[in-house]
Design a protein around this motif. Structure first.
Motif, PDB file in Angstrom:
ATOM      1  N   ASP A 140       7.016  -6.447   9.992  1.00 20.79           N
ATOM      2  CA  ASP A 140       6.924  -7.752   9.396  1.00 20.79           C
ATOM      3  C   ASP A 140       8.271  -8.784   9.286  1.00 20.79           C
ATOM      4  OD1 ASP A 140       5.993  -9.883   7.857  1.00 20.79           O
ATOM      5  OD2 ASP A 140       6.257  -8.658   5.962  1.00 20.79           O
ATOM      6  N   GLU A 188       1.199  -4.023   5.333  1.00 18.06           N
ATOM      7  CA  GLU A 188       1.523  -5.137   5.835  1.00 18.06           C
ATOM      8  C   GLU A 188       0.743  -5.109   7.236  1.00 18.06           C
ATOM      9  OE1 GLU A 188       3.063  -7.781   4.651  1.00 18.06           O
ATOM     10  OE2 GLU A 188       4.276  -6.961   3.036  1.00 18.06           O
ATOM     11  N   HIS A 251      -0.142 -11.637  -1.024  1.00 20.84           N
ATOM     12  CA  HIS A 251       1.111 -11.805  -1.919  1.00 20.84           C
ATOM     13  C   HIS A 251       1.097 -12.525  -2.944  1.00 20.84           C
ATOM     14  CE1 HIS A 251       2.169  -9.758   1.908  1.00 20.84           C
ATOM     15  NE2 HIS A 251       3.454 -10.137   1.628  1.00 20.84           N
ATOM     16  N   HIS A 267       6.618  -3.315  -2.806  1.00 24.18           N
ATOM     17  CA  HIS A 267       6.093  -4.524  -2.492  1.00 24.18           C
ATOM     18  C   HIS A 267       4.674  -4.394  -1.764  1.00 24.18           C
ATOM     19  CE1 HIS A 267       5.961  -8.455  -0.520  1.00 24.18           C
ATOM     20  NE2 HIS A 267       5.871  -7.926   0.701  1.00 24.18           N
ATOM     21  N   VAL A 271       1.234  -5.672  -2.610  1.00 19.40           N
ATOM     22  CA  VAL A 271       0.510  -6.338  -1.556  1.00 19.40           C
ATOM     23  C   VAL A 271      -1.088  -5.835  -1.647  1.00 19.40           C
ATOM     24  CG1 VAL A 271       0.508  -7.092   0.682  1.00 19.40           C
ATOM     25  CG2 VAL A 271       2.446  -7.472  -0.694  1.00 19.40           C
TER      26      VAL A 271
HETATM   27 ZN    ZN Z   1       5.070  -8.600   2.392  1.00 21.91          ZN
END
Ligand code: ZN
Ligand code: ADP
Length: 364
Positions: A140, A188, A251, A267, A271
């Motif tokens: 990402d 992700e 997000h 994170h 997510v």
């Molecule tokens: Zn992210």
């Protein structure tokens, strides 16, 4: 080793390669010399990554007679600060860096963001290369040229769009990555399947067990898929004026949960929860098939991620943060929702009652 080209704006000068493989680090001297000729290379990294891979990278550069130095800073999101940035720039000046120098970002998303930001501003910009060492960075943050540092007022408030001269991904870096960091990256990676490709989603469903065991070939394939999808989106919308927003799937609520937990929830974990919320809203409002929503939840769970909102996080807390987002965006929260698997769209108006109900449901 596989490679793919990122072509931006059809300006040939701004295209660059993403190379993915195992043991890329062993051949990296040649790759760097070829993709980014410079008179002086400075590796920027954090103390953790430096301890494992710093000398190895420096060694690879120096054995090719490339002049190279290294600057390290503390690990963790707190280091993505103005203070760190100024300290690195002062070190650059002491080391004699000038416009003929180039930077190498060796590390996770934090190192990539800070190094990219400095590269885009130091002496009105010098070139840099991304050498991402976390799964989050490999799938990402190292792709797409977003750079930023945090301010006390919020994350990523100072930043630029500034593309690197190359992204060199060594799957071997993942051998030393802690499980929780790995899971963050998987969130992700799963996101790309959900927003862009049923095939990629199927691939992850079939192989998640082996990927969790860190099978090299499957990791390489997964990272390749992610890079290809992200690159394709960035090529169409480099500056996030429209389509690039689909990358924010999961997000909106994710960021709210991350912040509400005081960043104790990573994170990726946030997510993951945010993607489940978005899938549930899509099911309720836009006939996203229930079966597909369940597949998403099941895959996230198999990856070691959560689909539930912890009891310690209040619905009101989340709602307050979403409302603050809404103000910034001009009275609409840009929610990325799903019509079908692989078919996202941006929905400007999810009613507050629906949001509240979805959050409550996910706390049960
Ligand atoms: Zn992210
Ligand atoms: P992210 O890439 O998830 O945005 P960071 O840049 O903060 O996050 O990296 C997460 C943590 O993992 C940091 O403490 C960093 O030093 C460490 N780290 C990065 N790459 C590796 C690696 N290959 N092996 C072990 N630890 C790593």
């Amino acid at each position: 080793m596989k490679s793919m080209k990122v072509n931006l704006d059809k300006r040939v000068a701004s295209s660059y390669d993403i190379c993915i493989g195992y043991d890329v680090l062993d051949r990296i001297g040649l790759l760097i010399a070829k993709h980014m000729p410079a008179l002086h290379y400075i590796v920027i990294t954090d103390v953790n990554v430096s301890a494992i891979y710093g000398m190895k990278l420096l060694g690879r550069l120096r054995e090719m007679a490339l002049p190279a130095d290294m600057i390290e800073f503390p690990a963790g999101e707190d280091a993505k600060s103005i203070g760190t940035t100024v300290a690195i720039v002062e070190r650059l000046i002491k080391l004699g860096a000038d416009r003929k120098s180039a930077l190498l970002a060796l590390g996770g998303g934090v190192v990539g963001d800070v190094t990219g930001f400095i590269a885009s501003t130091f002496m009105r910009s010098i070139p840099y290369i991304q050498i991402p060492t976390t799964l989050v960075a490999q799938v990402d943050s190292s792709i797409g040229g977003k750079t930023a540092i945090d301010l006390p007022e919020g994350k990523n408030l100072l930043g630029t769009f500034y593309q690197p001269k190359g992204v060199f991904i060594d799957v071997k870096f993942l051998d030393t990555l802690p499980e929780e960091e790995m899971n963050s990256g998987l969130a992700e990676a799963i996101k790309y399947g959900v927003i862009d490709s049923v095939e990629v989603f199927d691939f992850l469903e079939r192989n998640i067990e082996a990927i969790k065991e860190r099978d090299r070939d499957l990791l390489e394939e997964m990272i390749g898929n992610a890079c290809r999808i992200k690159k394709g989106i960035v090529e169409i919308d480099e500056k996030e004026m429209g389509m690039r927003r689909v990358l924010n799937f999961g997000h909106t609520i994710g960021h709210a949960i991350e912040a509400e937990s005081n960043f104790t929830i990573s994170h990726g974990a946030a997510v993951s929860i945010g993607m489940v919320a978005a899938a549930r809203i899509s099911e309720g409002m836009h006939d996203f098939p229930r079966r597909d929503r369940e597949r998403i939840e099941h895959l996230l769970e198999s990856a070691g991620l959560s689909c539930r909102i912890p009891q310690t996080i209040t619905t009101d807390g989340i709602m307050t943060r979403l409302r603050a987002d809404k103000k910034k965006e001009g009275d609409r929260i840009h929610f990325v929702l799903l019509k079908k698997m692989g078919m996202p769209f941006i929905n400007g108006g999810v009613p507050e009652a629906v949001l509240r109900e979805t959050v409550e449901e996910m706390k049960k």
